[in-house]
Design a protein around this motif. Structure first.
Motif, PDB file in Angstrom:
ATOM      1  N   GLU A   1     -10.267  -4.758  -5.084  1.00  0.00           N
ATOM      2  CA  GLU A   1      -8.827  -4.736  -5.376  1.00  0.00           C
ATOM      3  C   GLU A   1      -8.400  -5.908  -6.248  1.00  0.00           C
TER       4      GLU A   1
ATOM      5  N   LEU B   1      -3.594  -0.001  -8.128  1.00  0.00           N
ATOM      6  CA  LEU B   1      -3.980   0.025  -6.718  1.00  0.00           C
ATOM      7  C   LEU B   1      -3.356   1.255  -6.057  1.00  0.00           C
TER       8      LEU B   1
ATOM      9  N   ILE C   1      -2.995   3.216  -2.338  1.00  0.00           N
ATOM     10  CA  ILE C   1      -3.162   3.157  -0.885  1.00  0.00           C
ATOM     11  C   ILE C   1      -2.948   4.556  -0.331  1.00  0.00           C
TER      12      ILE C   1
ATOM     13  N   THR D   1      -1.107  -2.830   4.924  1.00  0.00           N
ATOM     14  CA  THR D   1      -1.985  -2.718   3.764  1.00  0.00           C
ATOM     15  C   THR D   1      -1.179  -2.629   2.478  1.00  0.00           C
TER      16      THR D   1
ATOM     17  N   GLU E   1       0.109  -6.093   1.641  1.00  0.00           N
ATOM     18  CA  GLU E   1      -0.983  -6.923   1.124  1.00  0.00           C
ATOM     19  C   GLU E   1      -1.279  -6.550  -0.328  1.00  0.00           C
ATOM     20  N   ALA E   2      -1.277  -5.256  -0.625  1.00  0.00           N
ATOM     21  CA  ALA E   2      -1.519  -4.808  -1.997  1.00  0.00           C
ATOM     22  C   ALA E   2      -0.394  -5.253  -2.930  1.00  0.00           C
TER      23      ALA E   2
ATOM     24  N   LYS F   1       0.195  -7.351  -7.005  1.00  0.00           N
ATOM     25  CA  LYS F   1       1.112  -7.013  -8.090  1.00  0.00           C
ATOM     26  C   LYS F   1       2.043  -8.186  -8.409  1.00  0.00           C
TER      27      LYS F   1
ATOM     28  N   CYS G   1      -2.344  -6.729 -10.794  1.00  0.00           N
ATOM     29  CA  CYS G   1      -2.320  -5.301 -11.103  1.00  0.00           C
ATOM     30  C   CYS G   1      -0.939  -4.924 -11.615  1.00  0.00           C
TER      31      CYS G   1
ATOM     32  N   LEU H   1       1.319   0.027  -8.438  1.00  0.00           N
ATOM     33  CA  LEU H   1       0.991   0.229  -7.027  1.00  0.00           C
ATOM     34  C   LEU H   1       1.438   1.629  -6.617  1.00  0.00           C
TER      35      LEU H   1
END
Length: 450
Positions: free
Chosen positions: A38, A44, A46, A62, A65-66, A70, A75, A78
């Motif tokens: 990641e 990304l 999810i 999650t 966290e992702a 960003k 990244c 999302l």
């Protein structure tokens, strides 16, 4: 043109993993590169689960966290897809402005179209259609599981309407694939090196009920066992009321069908089973176990139970506890009841406190750990077929694998202390030691002799 790096994190069950593989399969390689890191992803994704509260919390954690990747500029996009946005699209769009695109459970095949739309508009976009998708053998799919093992989804959705379950609203009613489509997919996977095929659906015993071409689980299995290089065929999520005598005979007579059955019971007290809208009672459960054990002596049985369902009395829980202590099942998963809005059970009186649920869960799991240890000790000095998966995560001095009695991801492991084999080999292993959930042994026969 520079390709965009895509990392997909899939949460929840193997059925969700198949959806993730289909989504990745629709990404053209001249535009997208798949990465498992990641930290290096431009996009990304999810893929979420929303079955119970714990799954929803894991999904949200999650996502947050992702979102950090960003915010830090690692990244540019999302995406959140699957069951959580299918269920909570409006709430998520308001509470998670960091997310650029929300996709539902039926949108996997539209991934490129939706990415392109967002990149053109550069604003948050929701695509939550009806949960009516059903993949087939020609659907693009990237296998995320190891090369020697594959999940094959034979049906989508569910029409059982258990009172605690939100799945029919997230996934739609039962939709079964044609037998020839499934057989073709398995043939292709086996030709590519797959040794173990795990058949999955919300309820595999319901397979074919929605079709008018005579498709049944038994008819499907009779075709799949004809595939020469297929070694293990495992049945997961088989509802107890759908276990026919014909299915039992097939499991007893066909060597390729693993003597393993995941048979979710949820409870054994008649009052609880009725409130759960399960189509079996305690007498039927006892009779089914006798039929299975009597015809398939080496059968490994796995089940799941719900504790703390509305109205569960101490007497009913103790009936369940005694049932577990009697050792009918080799593997047991125990879940605390999760009150899900939109389900019939959410409106029931006599909801149970979280502390009581947790106490009952702990008690049941401790009872099953004793059963599991006792059953494992009975395997000492016996020989079992084991699928070699590679070096142990604990130490590269040991190989590890799974016995024919262990399904991927949900059961324990086998640690191999002596002998050599390649990843994907099936070997005969003599059991020399055990724990509650894992086995330890030595290779006694080379690959493909097991």
């Amino acid at each position: 043109m520079k390709t965009q790096r895509v990392c997909l994190i899939s949460l929840g069950c193997p059925k969700n993993l198949v959806d993730a593989e289909v989504m990745l399969g629709h990404l053209p390689p001249d535009r997208f590169t798949i990465t498992t890191d990641e930290h290096e992803a431009d996009i990304l994704i999810i893929n979420t689960c929303a079955f119970i509260n714990d799954a929803k919390e894991e999904s949200v954690d999650t996502i947050l966290e992702a979102a950090r990747f960003k915010e830090e500029g690692r990244c540019s996009m999302l995406i959140v897809c699957g069951c959580l946005p299918q269920r909570y699209r409006e709430e998520l769009a308001t509470e998670l402005p960091e997310v650029d695109l929300f996709m539902g459970t039926g949108d996997a095949a539209r991934i490129v179209e939706l990415i392109d739309h967002w990149q053109g508009e550069r604003c948050q976009h929701c695509s939550i259609g009806e949960p009516d998708s059903l993949y087939h053998h020609d659907t693009p799919r990237v296998q995320a599981s190891p090369f020697y093992s594959a999940y094959i989804k034979i049906a989508e959705g569910c029409s059982n309407n258990c009172s605690y379950c939100i799945i029919p609203k997230l996934r739609g009613p039962l939709r079964s694939r044609p037998i020839d489509s499934i057989v073709t997919e398995v043939q292709r996977r086996v030709a590519g090196g797959v040794r173990e095929v795990n058949l999955i659906a919300q309820d595999i015993t319901a397979y074919g009920r929605d079709r008018e071409d005579g498709a049944t689980l038994e008819a499907l299995l009779k075709e799949l066992v004809k595939i020469e290089e297929l070694r293990w065929l495992r049945l997961l999520y088989a509802y107890p009321d759908g276990i026919s005598d014909e299915l039992i005979e097939l499991m007893a007579s066909e060597k390729k069908i693993c003597p393993y059955l995941d048979l979710p019971l949820q409870h054994v007290a008649d009052e609880q089973l009725a409130l759960m809208n399960r189509r079996i009672d305690r007498a039927g459960i006892d009779q089914l176990i006798r039929r299975l054990r009597g015809r398939i002596p080496n059968l490994t049985l796995r089940t799941s139970f719900i504790v703390g369902f509305p109205g569960e009395t101490e007497e009913q829980f103790n009936e369940l506890l005694q049932f577990v202590e009697e050792g009918h099942f080799d593997r047991v998963g125990v879940f605390c009841y999760s009150r899900e809005e939109g389900t019939a059970a959410a409106t029931l009186d006599n909801q149970i406190s979280e502390s009581v649920k947790k106490r009952r869960q702990d008690k049941l799991m401790k009872a099953q750990s004793r059963v599991s240890f006792r059953k494992h000790r009975q395997l000492l000095d016996t020989s079992l077929p084991v699928l070699v998966e590679g070096y142990s995560e604990e130490t590269e001095l040991l190989l590890q694998g799974r016995a024919i009695s262990q399904a991927p991801d949900i059961d324990g492991l086998v640690y191999i202390t002596d002998g050599q084999a390649n990843v994907g080999d099936i070997v005969a292993l003599r059991i020399t030691d055990t724990t509650e959930y894992d086995l330890i042994g030595e290779i006694v026969d080379p690959a493909d002799q097991a």
